[in-house]
Write a protein that holds these residues in place. Structure first.
Motif, short mmCIF file in Angstrom:
data_model
loop_
_atom_site.label_atom_id
_atom_site.label_comp_id
_atom_site.label_asym_id
_atom_site.label_seq_id
_atom_site.Cartn_x
_atom_site.Cartn_y
_atom_site.Cartn_z
N THR A 197 0.81 -1.22 0.00
CA THR A 197 0.00 0.00 0.00
C THR A 197 0.84 1.27 0.00
O THR A 197 0.30 2.37 -0.03
N GLY A 198 2.16 1.12 0.09
CA GLY A 198 3.03 2.29 0.10
C GLY A 198 3.15 2.94 1.47
O GLY A 198 3.71 4.04 1.58
N LEU A 199 2.61 2.29 2.52
CA LEU A 199 2.76 2.83 3.88
C LEU A 199 4.23 2.79 4.30
O LEU A 199 4.68 3.59 5.10
N ILE A 200 4.95 1.80 3.77
CA ILE A 200 6.41 1.82 3.86
C ILE A 200 6.96 1.65 2.46
O ILE A 200 6.31 1.04 1.60
N ASP B 112 4.73 7.76 1.58
CA ASP B 112 3.99 9.02 1.44
C ASP B 112 2.57 8.82 1.96
O ASP B 112 1.72 8.21 1.30
N LEU B 113 2.29 9.35 3.14
CA LEU B 113 0.98 9.16 3.77
C LEU B 113 -0.12 9.98 3.10
O LEU B 113 -1.29 9.84 3.44
N HIS B 114 0.26 10.84 2.15
CA HIS B 114 -0.74 11.63 1.42
C HIS B 114 -1.18 10.94 0.13
O HIS B 114 -2.11 11.42 -0.53
N SER B 115 -0.53 9.84 -0.23
CA SER B 115 -0.91 9.14 -1.46
C SER B 115 -2.28 8.49 -1.29
O SER B 115 -2.71 8.16 -0.19
N HIS B 116 -2.99 8.30 -2.42
CA HIS B 116 -4.32 7.69 -2.39
C HIS B 116 -4.28 6.31 -1.76
O HIS B 116 -5.15 5.96 -0.96
N ALA C 201 -5.68 2.71 2.53
CA ALA C 201 -5.29 1.60 3.42
C ALA C 201 -5.50 1.97 4.89
O ALA C 201 -6.00 1.16 5.69
N LEU C 202 -5.12 3.18 5.26
CA LEU C 202 -5.29 3.64 6.66
C LEU C 202 -6.77 3.72 7.03
O LEU C 202 -7.16 3.37 8.14
N THR C 203 -7.59 4.18 6.07
CA THR C 203 -9.05 4.23 6.31
C THR C 203 -9.60 2.82 6.51
O THR C 203 -10.37 2.57 7.44
N GLY C 204 -9.21 1.92 5.61
CA GLY C 204 -9.65 0.52 5.72
C GLY C 204 -9.18 -0.12 7.01
O GLY C 204 -9.93 -0.88 7.65
#
Length: 433
Positions: free
Chosen positions: A148-151, A163-167, A172-175
């Motif tokens: 998910t690009g969280l790391i 990048d925590l601003h990416s879609h 992923a954080l919302t889910g």
């Protein structure tokens, strides 16, 4: 047939668990063809071969072993097939490489019919089993974070915060938040509901779209890859693919055995140190590998994503029967499956949460005994860092008997552990992996 009452479950729970497992692992029907296409295998060929092998193994697991453990072509093994076998040898075509997979599958079946693989499960020390479960948990959580690009990759430290601003990260954080809230509130089917909510958000934000439609007729453009078993064995002898077959054997045996132990322990299905119906469970993997090679895919493995279904309440083969039916259906919904599985943020929260649940096994490791604790620690550490369940198990198997010998407790180690320690050392030191 599935002994639902005996396992404290019901059809609704099992079917929901099956849907959850399917959604967390269905990415393989898209990812596997993409990887094997680098070896020259047509995408449509691998797409259908992946589904056929998954259905063969998972259906066997459901009907004969009665376990909620799904089978499909293994990640890592497909990369080894593409880049180390076909890519590294100009004279080996993908058809010859499939012959090696087929031969390995036949040897798997023969080994599964003997007491060896069942004895191996019993021979693995208890602390290593707990280490395998926790290591798999850490590994799949790492996969969820990475997809998910969280790391993301870092040139010096290897990994860093993404990048925590990416879609993808925001979705992923919302889910993750939705699913965690549902789980904390003890909502039945929380993992599955979390995926549905995340999918709906993705659709309305424009991340999930169905531009290529929903339905397509599946086909095998090149027919059977291995039609003649004798010719397959002849290919292995002619090209000297013994090391390749051995690598497939060793990695798949321990990938599957380790995953089965991890998931079975999580589900409370282990009886002491043994796995009931181990022979049938292990046959599921070997039969799927053999059939998969015939149609055109790399070796199969038990799927760590099965733990998502177990967390959703899956305890029997009805879970895996559901997974099999969904895989059959997915053959006709290639574009739809491709769209949903292409948005990793939909399934990644389940992997991250399940990883945290599997880490609970750490509490059962004897941390006050270094000769027991360090090999387990090595397994837990190396699985996510090497992206390989088998490598983690290998390092644990090599270090455990060494420490026991030093301590003078060599008699406590099962002879099979010594044998596989030597085989693993040979594989890591001298064979490509």
């Amino acid at each position: 047939m599935f002994k639902l009452k005996e396992h404290g479950t019901d059809p609704k729970t099992e079917i929901l668990a099956g849907i959850t497992t399917f959604l967390t692992m269905v990415y393989i029907v898209v990812v596997n063809p993409i990887i094997l296409s680098d070896a020259g295998v047509p995408f449509d060929q691998v797409f259908l071969a992946t589904i056929i092998s998954a259905v063969a193994g998972t259906l066997w697991m459901a009907l004969f072993a009665n376990y909620p453990i799904a089978i499909a072509p293994g990640m890592g093994l497909n990369a080894y097939f593409t880049y180390s076998v076909v890519g590294a040898h100009d004279d080996i075509s993908y058809i010859v490489a499939f012959s090696a997979v087929f031969v390995a599958g036949i040897v798997f079946i023969l080994l599964s019919l003997t007491p060896l693989r069942k004895k191996l499960i019993e021979a693995i020390p208890q602390n290593l089993k707990h280490g395998i479960t926790a290591g798999i948990g850490l590994f799949i959580a790492f996969i969820g974070l990475r997809l998910t690009g969280l790391i993301q990759a870092h040139p010096t430290n290897l990994v860093q915060l993404g990048d925590l601003h990416s879609h993808s990260a925001l979705l992923a954080l919302t889910g993750l938040a939705v699913t965690l809230i549902l789980m904390v509130l003890n909502v039945h089917g929380a993992l599955f509901i979390g995926m549905i909510v995340t999918g709906l958000i993705a659709y309305f934000t424009g991340d999930l779209s169905f531009k290529e439609g929903f339905v397509a007729i599946p086909h095998l453009p090149e027919g059977l890859m291995v039609a003649n078993p004798v010719a397959a064995f002849a290919d292995v002898f002619q090209y000297g693919l013994y090391a390749v077959v051995f690598s497939f054997l060793l990695v798949t045996i321990f990938d599957t055995t380790g995953t089965m132990i991890g998931v079975a322990q999580q589900a409370g299905l282990m009886k002491g140190n043994t796995l009931p119906r181990a022979r049938q469970a292990l046959l599921a993997d070997s039969i799927a590998t053999t059939i998969g090679a015939m149609f055109g895919t790399s070796p199969t493995s038990a799927y760590i994503e099965s733990s998502a279904g177990v967390s959703a309440g899956g305890r029997t083969g009805l879970t895996t029967l559901t997974v099999s039916i969904l895989f059959i259906t997915s053959a006709f919904f290639g574009p739809l499956v491709s769209s949903v599985s292409g948005i990793s943020a939909i399934t990644a929260p389940a992997l991250i949460i399940v990883g945290s649940l599997m880490m609970g096994s750490i509490s059962q490791i004897k941390w006050d005994q270094l000769d027991e604790a360090f090999p387990a620690f090595l397994i837990i550490l190396s699985m996510p860092l090497t992206s390989s369940i088998a490598t983690g198990i290998a390092l644990g198997f090599i270090s455990y008997p060494l420490l026991k010998v030093v301590k003078g407790e060599w008699k406590q180690v099962h002879p099979l552990v010594y044998i596989f320690a030597v085989l693993f050392f040979y594989q890591l030191a001298f064979l490509p992996h």
